[in-house]
Structures are given as C-alpha cells and as structure tokens.
Scaffold this active site. Structure first.
Site, PDB file in Angstrom:
ATOM      1  N   ASP A  35      -4.351  -5.085   5.970  1.00  0.00           N
ATOM      2  CA  ASP A  35      -4.786  -5.877   4.822  1.00  0.00           C
ATOM      3  C   ASP A  35      -3.672  -6.872   4.476  1.00  0.00           C
ATOM      4  OD1 ASP A  35      -6.361  -6.753   2.704  1.00  0.00           O
ATOM      5  OD2 ASP A  35      -5.502  -5.283   1.301  1.00  0.00           O
ATOM      6  N   SER A  52       0.850  -1.187   0.000  1.00  0.00           N
ATOM      7  CA  SER A  52       0.000   0.000   0.000  1.00  0.00           C
ATOM      8  C   SER A  52       0.889   1.242   0.000  1.00  0.00           C
ATOM      9  CB  SER A  52      -0.946  -0.029   1.207  1.00  0.00           C
ATOM     10  OG  SER A  52      -1.841   1.059   1.173  1.00  0.00           O
ATOM     11  N   HIS A 110      -2.687  -1.047  -3.307  1.00  0.00           N
ATOM     12  CA  HIS A 110      -3.791  -0.126  -3.071  1.00  0.00           C
ATOM     13  C   HIS A 110      -3.556   1.166  -3.842  1.00  0.00           C
ATOM     14  CE1 HIS A 110      -4.303  -2.159   1.152  1.00  0.00           C
ATOM     15  NE2 HIS A 110      -4.740  -2.919   0.165  1.00  0.00           N
TER      16      HIS A 110
END
Length: 362
Positions: free
Chosen positions: A307, A182, A209
């Site tokens: 995540d 991310s 992401h």
C-alpha cells in the site's frame, strides 16, 4: 520453505488451542510452545527461542505488559499483543507498543465464528513478515548497511536535486506532508511526530493501518506530547498549516480543492471489497498528487504489503517527492521496499534520519 516458530502466551487453555489452530493454518508457521502467564513466557522465550510471540494482556501471576517489558530486556524477539481489552481501552495497545510490542490484534476479530477471512489472512501474513524480518536482523543478513557517511551522501544528493536550492535554505519546497505506515507504524510515528517544531508551516496527514476505533485514541495520545495539534481527520476538515491529521480507521480519506482555493478532506466509507486497507495510502496519495503536484512530499514508513506503491507512482508523475524508510529500521520492510524497488524513492534512510530528511523539504 522457511518456517517460523510461534510462542503462544495466554492463560486460557481454550484461547491457546484456538490461537494455535489459527497459526498452523499457515504451513510456514508452527507453534513452538505455549505459556500460561508472563512468568512462563519469559522462561519459554529463553528456552525455546521462538521467532515471534503472541501475548495476551490480561493474565494472572504476571500480566502481558510486565512480561513484555522483561522480554524486551533479555532478547529482541518480536511480540504481537492479542487482547479482548484493547477494544475498550486502546491506550493499552499503544502502551504495549511503547514498551516494545510490534503490533496488536483483537481476539474477537480473529477467533470468532464470523471472523473475516481477509483479517485472518492479514494476521498470518503479518506474523510471517515480522518473524522473517527479525530473523534476518539477527542473522545480519542485510543487503546493504546504511552508515552515517552514506546517509550524509544521500542527503547531499537531495540538496543537489532539481527544485531544491542549497543556499540560503532548502526549505519551503512542499506544501503538504503525507506519511503512510502499517505494522510498526505507531512506534515509528512516535519517533517522528513529536519532534516537529511549533513553527512547522505545512499540514501533516498520517495514514496508519489500524482497527476501527483506534485512530481517534492514537490522535488523542499524540496530541498530549506533540508540539503540533493532532486530531483524527473528519469529513469536511480544512487542511491547516502546522496541524497533524490522523486518517480514521474504517474509512477512506481523500483530498479535494474547494471553490475558495483551500484543500478539504473527504472521509467516506469504502464499498470496494478489493481494497483491504481502510484507510489506504494509495487512495489518499492518488487524490493529493494532482492537487499539490511538485509541492507534495510522501513518506512511507514500516509496514507489510505494498500500500503506497501506486500512490507514490502518482506523486512522482506530478513531480512530487518521496522518502522511504530503510530496511534495517523497519519492523516489516514491505511498503517501503515496494516503493524503493519501483524506483520511486528520492531517498531511503533509516528511521533516525527520517525527520531530518523531511526537514529539507518543509
């Protein structure tokens, strides 16, 4: 309570006001100062020593890109780019991150009247996470330094682990590599993906992401300088050895076994409002683990949040393998930390050692 000062750089007084009001919604953040162009930004960074900078790209006298380069030369303050231009030209965002920016956001996503609360919350959380990590680095407050000797020991531990033959080779352990990341991910990927050799024998699936519309540009950019073919994943794609797939933003990417035995990709919209990330590392890993079992390698790089935690839990449940990035090289030590502290990582190494660790398996 730790508080972090933000330098807001934008040539528009209206934008500076809106960005400042947004920042001060969080009690841990405050506006340390403002700058109207790149020249002022360089001066204010040295004078005010903010924890983090938000920087507009298009400004008179000195634009954000030029200022970013100069700031990176004189100090290590993290910079997040804010722009209306990157939605039209994502290459600008990637260029900014190549120059040292840690992240980017579209102003329209944050400052419009119909801005989604979750997006605004994510922005503020990222500001705090990046600032906290940067302050920790500057203060030398690492719990554990990983030197070359300890890295060698960790890699040796992998060689001794079940299922890996030390002689004559340790390769061919897995059939699929999935990388999740991310905040700070594009730069981390750039330190890794271009260095896979042309004879890499496994498919590589990247879950990064990003805002919708950016992953295609990311794939096209990597395709220009990687040894392997890089493409944005599409619904119905068949995983092929030696090809890199970037999961598209705004959708969830899962794997399934076809009747002919090959593994395909499903790229679908997600209607679960509880899932913040699209794509989600958890969702992809959960679908891949029962297919590849012990032949799956998951790598979790820099990123905020957790995540990948549940996905890595599934990977280990099926006897797969997990590598996470160590704290000292992360822009944000969130995703790797969650997996490591849950005891799911086979090895934790700094970014410069990630590629060699992966090569032990493929």
């Amino acid at each position: 309570m730790q508080r972090y000062g933000v330098l807001v750089v934008d040539d528009s007084a209206v934008m500076r006001k809106y960005i400042g009001l947004l920042i001060e919604k969080d009690p841990q953040l405050f506006v340390a100062g403002i700058a109207r162009n790149g020249i002022e930004a360089i001066e204010k960074v040295q004078m005010l020593k903010p924890d983090i900078v938000t920087m507009d790209i298009e400004m008179p006298e000195m634009d954000g890109m030029t200022a970013l380069q100069e700031i990176m030369k004189i100090c290590s303050v993290p910079v997040i780019m804010l722009s209306n231009q990157t939605d039209k030209d994502p290459a600008l965002a990637f260029k900014a991150m190549e120059l040292g920016a840690v992240d980017f956001y579209l102003k329209g996503q944050l400052l419009s009247n119909d801005a989604e609360p979750e997006v605004v919350k994510d922005f503020l959380e990222r500001l705090k996470a990046v600032a906290e990590n940067a302050r920790k680095k500057s203060e030398g407050g690492w719990l554990k330094k990983v030197n070359s000797e300890s890295v060698s020991k960790m890699i040796d531990d992998i060689l001794k682990s079940p299922g890996i033959e030390k002689e004559p080779t340790t390769k061919n352990v897995v059939d699929l590599l999935i990388i999740g990341c991310s905040t700070g991910g594009p730069a981390a990927l750039q330190s890794t993906l271009p260095y896979f050799s042309k004879d890499t024998r496994v498919p590589i699936l990247v879950i990064q992401h990003m805002p919708p519309g950016f992953t295609r540009a990311l794939a096209e950019r990597f395709d220009t300088f990687c040894n392997l073919r890089v493409k944005e994943a599409e619904n119905g794609d068949i995983l092929e050895p030696g090809k890199i797939y970037i999961a598209p933003a705004g959708f969830q990417t899962t794997l399934y076994r076809r009747q002919d035995g090959k593994v395909g990709l499903k790229v679908q919209e997600s209607f679960d409002e509880k899932i913040l990330y699209k794509p989600s590392v958890d969702i992809t890993l959960n679908s891949a683990a029962p297919i590849y079992k012990e032949r799956l390698l998951a790598v979790i790089l820099t990123g905020m949040g957790n995540d990948g935690l549940e996905g890595c839990r599934a990977v280990k449940r099926y006897n797969g393998h997990v590598i996470v990035e160590a704290e000292e090289s992360c822009v944000v030590y969130g995703m790797p930390k969650a997996v490591y502290e849950a005891g799911l990582a086979d090895i934790q190494v700094p970014l410069p050692h990630i590629l060699n660790s992966i090569k032990l398996y493929i």
